[in-house]
Motif scaffolding. Structure first.
Motif: not given
Length: 424
Positions: A351-373
């Motif tokens: 659900l985190l990615f609904e806050v920021g859309g495509a910009s939240a998928t930036s590699e510089t943020l690594r927000l994907d680490r939360h789901w992967r972990n």
């Protein structure tokens, strides 16, 4: 000369206050969190953060004060472990076997071993484990053989989480008759530790291969002998190990909330709204953040409930009141919590990615680490088998650890679900 452990010993050494613990560890957690994204981007093993935690006494948090440790209660320990999971969810996993070793030492009626090993942990030494194997075999292939002096250890383990960071490695082996446990130095001759863990999450846990080639094991490093085929009863270790995972997942949910709030507050445009606008004022963004806050709260509350039950069993065991059925109920509670917390953490991380859309998928943020972990932590345990065991317990009164032992006929399954290693 050693003395026997009694309930009065623990009663004489009061636990620290929550305020004292927060003042001690909050700055360490902040420091760890500050470098978490950079470590993830570089796949830089967390040697420095582990050392910071050792220096602060976190790795000895559950060691009783009479051995030089922190003397924290289990609710205090899991509250802080959740905060560490929020800072970097690799760290609780790295230290999981160290904490399990402490709890196992507190359970076993061996004061000499407690004094020997818990004082080492209190002095800053860390224990990892080499328990599980990634083979087609259903037996323990690592061998321990008698030598002229002591023993010789040979073989290979996988899923040896924490061992690459550890001063000591707790190894499950077979001596030709029984399953046994020994401790070996991580830097001993013949020990090879590889960072070949290839999971898409928890990348910094170094949960890979440990090899033993004619490793010398002195008699004093022989821990115990047991029948591996016998179900282990009257132990809280399966529930303890599971709750470490749950605290880590609750930490992930807290980190998701933190990062979601920071992302929304730092933006100046809402998706679908032309011109200058603020996501923090958008009702849809507010709703997402509200959901993330609720999921984090719920996950942490469940962990706190299980931690209180673990503390109750711990105190009952010290007082000689704990019964077999109490341990069964504890396992069921931890497994029921697993079914809920996994879903909460994964929902939040998505659900985190609904806050920021495509910009939240930036590699510089690594927000994907939360789901992967979170996904990798959730996959460490066969939740679907646990769900069946819960049902069998409620419907038929089937003892949970007896039912679950049938699911551990595969060494690889045992490795991925290492909350019930041979140590437990």
């Amino acid at each position: 000369m050693t003395t026997q452990h009694t309930p009065a010993d623990d009663a004489a050494h009061t636990a620290p206050t929550d305020a004292e613990l927060d003042a001690r560890f909050a700055p360490v957690f902040e420091r760890i969190a500050a470098g978490s994204v950079e470590r993830e981007q570089k796949r830089e093993l967390a040697h420095e953060p582990v050392q910071w935690l050792k220096d602060a006494g976190f790795t000895a948090l559950r060691v009783p004060r009479r051995y030089g440790g922190g003397g924290a209660t289990l609710p205090q320990f899991f509250r802080l472990l959740t905060r560490l999971g929020e800072a970097d969810s690799n760290l609780p996993q790295i230290l999981r076997l160290n904490f399990g070793f402490i709890e196992g030492s507190l359970e076993r009626d061996d004061e000499a071993a407690r004094e020997r090993w818990l004082t080492k942990i209190a002095a800053g030494e860390l224990v990892g484990a080499a328990i599980s194997e990634r083979t087609g075999a259903t037996h323990n292939s690592v061998t321990l053989q008698r030598a002229a002096e002591g023993w010789r250890l040979n073989g290979e383990k996988y899923y040896s989480t924490g061992s690459l960071y550890a001063d000591w490695i707790d190894v499950a082996a077979h001596d030709g008759t029984d399953d046994v446990r020994v401790l070996v130095r991580g830097d001993a001759r013949g020990v090879t530790r590889l960072d070949d863990w290839d999971g898409f999450g928890q990348r910094l846990t170094a949960s890979g291969t440990t090899r033993f080639d004619q490793v010398e094991v002195p008699d004093e490093q022989f821990l115990l002998r047991y029948k591996g085929s016998e179900p282990k009863r009257n132990t809280s270790q399966p529930a303890f190990y599971q709750t470490v995972h749950l605290a880590t997942l609750a930490g992930v949910a807290r980190a998701v909330l933190r990062d979601g709030v920071a992302f929304a507050q730092g933006r100046t445009r809402t998706f679908g709204v032309p011109g200058r606008s603020s996501p923090r004022d958008n009702p849809l963004t507010q709703r997402v953040i509200g959901r993330l806050a609720s999921l984090a709260y719920a996950a942490e509350s469940v962990v706190e409930a299980v931690a209180r039950s673990l503390e109750r069993i711990y105190q009952d065991r010290l007082a000689g009141r704990a019964q077999t059925q109490d341990y069964f109920a504890l396992d069921i509670e931890a497994w029921q919590a697993q079914q809920v917390v996994i879903g909460q953490a994964l929902e939040a991380a998505t659900l985190l990615f609904e806050v920021g859309g495509a910009s939240a998928t930036s590699e510089t943020l690594r927000l994907d680490r939360h789901w992967r972990n979170a996904r990798v932590i959730a996959s460490h345990n066969p939740a679907i088998q646990r769900e069946a065991a819960i049902g069998a317990f409620h419907l038929n009164g089937t003892p949970p650890n007896e039912r679950f032992s049938l699911a551990h006929t595969s060494v690889e399954i045992e490795g991925q679900g290492a909350d019930t290693p041979l140590a437990a």
